[in-house]
Design a protein around this motif. Sequence first.
Motif, PDB file in Angstrom:
ATOM      1  N   SER A 193      29.743  27.897  15.240  1.00 47.45           N
ATOM      2  CA  SER A 193      28.792  28.371  16.262  1.00 47.45           C
ATOM      3  C   SER A 193      29.316  29.556  17.057  1.00 47.45           C
ATOM      4  N   PHE A 194      30.626  29.562  17.324  1.00 47.79           N
ATOM      5  CA  PHE A 194      31.237  30.575  18.196  1.00 47.79           C
ATOM      6  C   PHE A 194      32.305  31.308  17.399  1.00 47.79           C
ATOM      7  N   VAL A 199      29.952  23.539  15.561  1.00 46.29           N
ATOM      8  CA  VAL A 199      29.252  24.001  14.357  1.00 46.29           C
ATOM      9  C   VAL A 199      27.740  23.985  14.592  1.00 46.29           C
ATOM     10  N   ARG A 200      27.009  24.772  13.795  1.00 46.84           N
ATOM     11  CA  ARG A 200      25.539  24.801  13.824  1.00 46.84           C
ATOM     12  C   ARG A 200      25.043  24.526  12.422  1.00 46.84           C
ATOM     13  N   GLU A 211      34.928  16.883   9.599  1.00 45.20           N
ATOM     14  CA  GLU A 211      34.001  17.877   9.043  1.00 45.20           C
ATOM     15  C   GLU A 211      33.953  19.127   9.935  1.00 45.20           C
ATOM     16  N   ILE A 212      33.891  18.905  11.242  1.00 44.64           N
ATOM     17  CA  ILE A 212      33.771  20.024  12.189  1.00 44.64           C
ATOM     18  C   ILE A 212      35.030  20.893  12.162  1.00 44.64           C
ATOM     19  N   VAL A 213      36.184  20.239  12.184  1.00 48.39           N
ATOM     20  CA  VAL A 213      37.453  20.977  12.161  1.00 48.39           C
ATOM     21  C   VAL A 213      37.583  21.769  10.865  1.00 48.39           C
ATOM     22  N   ASN A 238      23.486  20.536  16.825  1.00 48.74           N
ATOM     23  CA  ASN A 238      22.306  20.158  16.029  1.00 48.74           C
ATOM     24  C   ASN A 238      22.689  19.563  14.681  1.00 48.74           C
ATOM     25  N   ARG A 239      23.905  19.019  14.573  1.00 54.36           N
ATOM     26  CA  ARG A 239      24.364  18.546  13.266  1.00 54.36           C
ATOM     27  C   ARG A 239      23.958  17.110  12.957  1.00 54.36           C
ATOM     28  N   LEU A 240      23.414  16.373  13.929  1.00 52.95           N
ATOM     29  CA  LEU A 240      23.075  14.971  13.684  1.00 52.95           C
ATOM     30  C   LEU A 240      21.919  14.854  12.690  1.00 52.95           C
TER      31      LEU A 240
END
Length: 293
Positions: free
Chosen positions: A134-135, A123-124, A167-169, A75-77
Amino acid sequence: MHHTPPKIAIGSFTVAFLTDGLWRNDGGCMFGVVPRELWKREHPPDEQNRIRLNLTCPLIIKGRDAVLVDTGIGNRLGAVEGKIFDHGEGWLLDHLRALGMEAGDVTHLIVSHLHFDHCGGIVRRRESGVLESSFPNARIFVQKGELAIAKNPRNERLRAAYKAAGEIVAIAERQFEAIDGDTEIVPGVMAVRTGGHTADHQIAAVQDGADSFVHLADIVPTRSHMRGPWNQAYDLDALRSMEEKARYLEQASGSKCWLSFAHDDSIFAARVRKEHGRFEITDRVPVSYAAEA
């Protein structure tokens, strides 16, 4: 609204087919050099030339081990990208709940590669706008080379492909474990490096006795990509993709192995056999979310 994800048994493992929902992407990008006239029959494009795709994330369960393969878009978009790709909040966590599980139960995560439609759900975005992992209990396995490129893309094409990944990493950094080549994640479950789609793309394979299952991720993103020369425009090494694809399809046709695809909107997984030089689907696990699109 959310059905319980379909499951198959692979020996003493259960594989449940979760999805992060349906989305749309440009058909020309998905089929590369294949003419539109050929691919549009099975994948009708909309007025923006986008075709409907899935975000398949198999969950491999045995005892306390719950190994998720890929995470979809999440849901990061922002609003603009959300509209381009026609993807809402994502369904992955709903489907986990439908199995009686929650995000904290996922023990391992195999990420095939770090493009946004495979790693976005790591990520959330909370209502406050803050991104979090997220996990939180999962060990996240990705090939060393893939992680290196995500952190430092060397050219414009890679920068575009990995723009979400940095960003996610960064958010889930402590959970990432860089692996180098084929690696056993838990007994019976392997991450296998294929290359092709990205330099260090990997797939997930489960073997228990005579039973086996392979999630081919973006080596065979849809059923139509089972044809040798049908490859994505995104593939960095299409010849490598073709070789790996042929190898896994040949193996599967001889052994009744189940195969699953990253993005097919009508089937999660299939068994195949070779008929007159081409691979035909014999058994299938259909996608039953079509009505929700």
